[in-house]
Scaffold this active site. Structure first.
Site, PDB file in Angstrom:
ATOM      1  N   ARG A 104       0.833  -1.200   0.000  1.00 23.40           N
ATOM      2  CA  ARG A 104       0.000   0.000   0.000  1.00 23.40           C
ATOM      3  C   ARG A 104       0.866   1.248   0.000  1.00 23.40           C
ATOM      4  NH1 ARG A 104      -5.311  -1.901   3.039  1.00 23.40           N
ATOM      5  NH2 ARG A 104      -6.627  -1.801   1.219  1.00 23.40           N
ATOM      6  N   ASP A 133      -4.378  -1.324  -6.328  1.00 25.10           N
ATOM      7  CA  ASP A 133      -4.820  -1.726  -4.994  1.00 25.10           C
ATOM      8  C   ASP A 133      -6.242  -2.300  -5.034  1.00 25.10           C
ATOM      9  OD1 ASP A 133      -5.430  -2.016  -2.350  1.00 25.10           O
ATOM     10  OD2 ASP A 133      -4.850   0.016  -1.752  1.00 25.10           O
ATOM     11  N   SER A 151      -8.429  -2.227  -1.800  1.00 27.02           N
ATOM     12  CA  SER A 151      -9.174  -0.980  -1.608  1.00 27.02           C
ATOM     13  C   SER A 151     -10.374  -0.900  -2.541  1.00 27.02           C
ATOM     14  CB  SER A 151      -8.268   0.241  -1.849  1.00 27.02           C
ATOM     15  OG  SER A 151      -7.384   0.398  -0.778  1.00 27.02           O
ATOM     16  N   TYR A 185      -1.858  -0.388   9.697  1.00 27.58           N
ATOM     17  CA  TYR A 185      -2.977  -1.280   9.996  1.00 27.58           C
ATOM     18  C   TYR A 185      -3.218  -1.343  11.502  1.00 27.58           C
ATOM     19  CZ  TYR A 185      -3.003  -3.172   5.258  1.00 27.58           C
ATOM     20  OH  TYR A 185      -3.107  -3.321   3.908  1.00 27.58           O
TER      21      TYR A 185
HETATM   22  P1  NAD Z   1      -8.805  -3.493   7.067  1.00 26.35           P
HETATM   23  O1  NAD Z   1      -9.793  -4.023   6.079  1.00 26.35           O
HETATM   24  O2  NAD Z   1      -7.583  -4.255   7.357  1.00 26.35           O
HETATM   25  O3  NAD Z   1      -9.569  -3.248   8.467  1.00 26.35           O
HETATM   26  C1  NAD Z   1     -10.721  -2.446   8.516  1.00 26.35           C
HETATM   27  C2  NAD Z   1     -10.652  -1.505   9.693  1.00 26.35           C
HETATM   28  O4  NAD Z   1     -10.879  -2.238  10.909  1.00 26.35           O
HETATM   29  C3  NAD Z   1      -9.305  -0.807   9.881  1.00 26.35           C
HETATM   30  O5  NAD Z   1      -9.479   0.593   9.785  1.00 26.35           O
HETATM   31  C4  NAD Z   1      -8.875  -1.247  11.279  1.00 26.35           C
HETATM   32  O6  NAD Z   1      -8.184  -0.219  11.973  1.00 26.35           O
HETATM   33  C5  NAD Z   1     -10.205  -1.557  11.922  1.00 26.35           C
HETATM   34  N1  NAD Z   1     -10.114  -2.381  13.137  1.00 26.35           N
HETATM   35  C6  NAD Z   1      -9.302  -3.437  13.388  1.00 26.35           C
HETATM   36  N2  NAD Z   1      -9.516  -3.906  14.641  1.00 26.35           N
HETATM   37  C7  NAD Z   1     -10.505  -3.137  15.181  1.00 26.35           C
HETATM   38  C8  NAD Z   1     -11.158  -3.128  16.434  1.00 26.35           C
HETATM   39  N3  NAD Z   1     -10.843  -3.990  17.379  1.00 26.35           N
HETATM   40  N4  NAD Z   1     -12.115  -2.196  16.664  1.00 26.35           N
HETATM   41  C9  NAD Z   1     -12.442  -1.292  15.701  1.00 26.35           C
HETATM   42  N5  NAD Z   1     -11.844  -1.244  14.490  1.00 26.35           N
HETATM   43  C10 NAD Z   1     -10.900  -2.155  14.236  1.00 26.35           C
HETATM   44  O7  NAD Z   1      -8.452  -1.994   6.711  1.00 26.35           O
HETATM   45  P2  NAD Z   1      -8.226  -1.289   5.319  1.00 26.35           P
HETATM   46  O8  NAD Z   1      -9.491  -0.771   4.801  1.00 26.35           O
HETATM   47  O9  NAD Z   1      -7.463  -2.212   4.452  1.00 26.35           O
HETATM   48  O10 NAD Z   1      -7.314  -0.060   5.759  1.00 26.35           O
HETATM   49  C11 NAD Z   1      -6.229  -0.255   6.666  1.00 26.35           C
HETATM   50  C12 NAD Z   1      -5.258   0.901   6.635  1.00 26.35           C
HETATM   51  O11 NAD Z   1      -4.634   0.975   5.359  1.00 26.35           O
HETATM   52  C13 NAD Z   1      -5.895   2.247   6.860  1.00 26.35           C
HETATM   53  O12 NAD Z   1      -4.992   3.009   7.626  1.00 26.35           O
HETATM   54  C14 NAD Z   1      -6.019   2.822   5.493  1.00 26.35           C
HETATM   55  O13 NAD Z   1      -6.054   4.237   5.503  1.00 26.35           O
HETATM   56  C15 NAD Z   1      -4.737   2.315   4.882  1.00 26.35           C
HETATM   57  N6  NAD Z   1      -4.803   2.278   3.419  1.00 26.35           N
HETATM   58  C16 NAD Z   1      -3.747   2.828   2.710  1.00 26.35           C
HETATM   59  C17 NAD Z   1      -3.775   2.808   1.326  1.00 26.35           C
HETATM   60  C18 NAD Z   1      -2.656   3.396   0.541  1.00 26.35           C
HETATM   61  O14 NAD Z   1      -1.814   4.045   1.066  1.00 26.35           O
HETATM   62  N7  NAD Z   1      -2.606   3.137  -0.751  1.00 26.35           N
HETATM   63  C19 NAD Z   1      -4.847   2.229   0.676  1.00 26.35           C
HETATM   64  C20 NAD Z   1      -5.880   1.668   1.423  1.00 26.35           C
HETATM   65  C21 NAD Z   1      -5.847   1.698   2.803  1.00 26.35           C
END
Ligand code: NAD
Length: 390
Positions: A119, A127, A130, A224
């Protein structure tokens, strides 16, 4: 080179890894694209449209193919039809599929997993986690709105005022934020909670109220979330309970990479919701955020209907396929040069998403799960460095 797109065989999979638009893009890159008739039917794409875009329609698209594109990993029958050295590109949730990984390694396949695209900014067009989370988050919101037999938005009428629904979204990653934005557009009052430090600001930026439980944030590697301890999980559930009880609709999307989904809501918390309430759990396939949820089913817990999401992006196959196929085209562009398969294993993205190559598991984390060594230390026969686990 020839690129193959076969019909998906995984039960319930409706998406397709290439659309007519991306086939045209692949042809422009100098490739020959073989599409199995019917590959796009689940996503409402006729064979004729692939042919018009320059694809060959072949019942045996794997013959002579150097690269095979898919959404789900190939089943045993499909994999057995590939020659050693063939490359595959699909989702490959390897924590669930270690046997599949071993079979790929032993068959000499080069496997690239869309789940493992790093990411980083440069990889954003690739991605697929996403893009598919975006679809799932939207779908979660409209399922909640459709199942709740109440208005989501405020209405002031001559016959009185209809109050907006109260919606709580747990987990505010890509899917959760999209669910918040969609629910908000329908006019509901939305609250959101996530364990990551940056989440409160992100939730507020979508127009929702961030819930503050007075607990430490849980930041893991790469932005994460980290797994909760049992004590922290119990405290979080205790403090979330009144917010859950007050919600008309609860949407849960929490995940921790490589782990079972955290259980955020116990059965008793759902039982405390008002009759007619709705729960949508997007994490049902990986164990569920809600105790008692069943993937692909609606179960009643107390007076609440609990909807367990199963392969939710496949429920919106046309947009999910368009986005996924665009991600795949971006990856193929990276893996090829002047019409030839030419992955640069020194590239961070290529190294991150390559799981098997030349008879070895190349991802250190997966190799550890398998109890074997990843790429041998020292100079690699093809100059490929060992990659870092995500
Ligand atoms: P994910 O699908 O892994 O998880 C979904 C969400 O669940 C996350 O926000 C996580 O913090 C939350 N979570 C985990 N345990 C929890 C708990 N006990 N209680 C409440 N919430 C909880 O997440 P994702 O959508 O893949 O995104 C993860 C991270 O990656 C984020 O910081 C996002 O901004 C980042 N991201 C970056 C890029 C990039 O830079 N290209 C792209 C997509 C996502």
């Amino acid at each position: 080179m020839r690129i193959a797109v076969a019909r998906e065989t995984h039960p319930g999979e409706t998406r397709v890894a290439a659309t007519p638009e991306t086939v045209a893009g692949l042809v422009r890159l100098g490739h020959e694209v073989a599409v199995q008739p019917g590959a796009g039917h689940g996503a409402l794409i006729d064979d004729d449209r692939y042919a018009d875009a320059g694809a060959l329609l072949l019942e045996e698209p794997f013959d002579g193919a150097e690269l095979v594109l898919g959404v789900q990993p190939l089943d045993d029958a499909g994999r057995s039809r590939l020659r050693p050295g063939t490359a595959t590109l699909s989702f490959l949730p390897a924590t669930l599929m270690l046997a599949d990984l071993v079979a790929r390694r032993d068959a000499g396949l080069t496997s690239f997993a869309m789940d493992y695209v790093p990411r980083i900014s440069r990889a954003q067009p690739m991605d697929a986690l996403s893009s598919q989370s975006l679809v799932a988050g939207y779908r979660a919101a409209v399922v909640a709105a459709g199942r709740l037999r109440e208005f989501f938005g405020l209405s002031m009428t001559a016959a009185g005022t209809i109050k907006p629904a109260q919606v709580l979204v747990l987990g505010a990653g890509v899917a959760g934020l999209q669910a918040i934005a969609t629910v908000k557009r329908l006019g509901a009052v939305v609250r959101g909670y996530d364990v990551r430090a940056a989440a409160a600001e992100e939730i507020a930026s979508m127009g929702a109220v961030p819930v503050d439980l007075g607990l430490d944030t849980l930041e893991g590697a790469g932005g994460y979330a980290r797994e909760m301890t049992a004590e922290r999980a119990a405290l979080q559930r205790e403090r979330l309970a009144p917010y859950v009880a007050a919600a008309d609709a609860l949407i849960t999307t929490a995940a921790v990479p490589g782990r079972r989904a955290p259980v955020l809501v116990h059965r008793a918390m759902v039982e405390a919701m008002r009759p007619g309430s709705v729960v949508v759990d997007l994490a049902a396939d990986s164990g569920g955020n809600v105790e008692g949820v069943e993937p692909g089913r609606v179960v009643m817990i107390g007076g609440a209907a609990v909807w367990g999401g199963s392969n939710v992006p496949a429920q919106m196959p046309a947009p999910a396929s368009r986005l996924y196929a665009a991600n795949v085209l971006a990856v193929v562009t990276l893996l090829t040069r002047e019409g030839d398969f030419a992955p640069d294993f020194d590239d961070e993205i290529v190294a991150g998403m390559c799981l098997t190559h030349q008879g070895r598991v190349r991802n250190a984390m997966l190799a550890e799960l398998l109890g074997s060594e990843p790429a041998e230390p020292g100079p690699d026969p093809d100059g490929t460095p060992e990659e870092e686990p995500r």
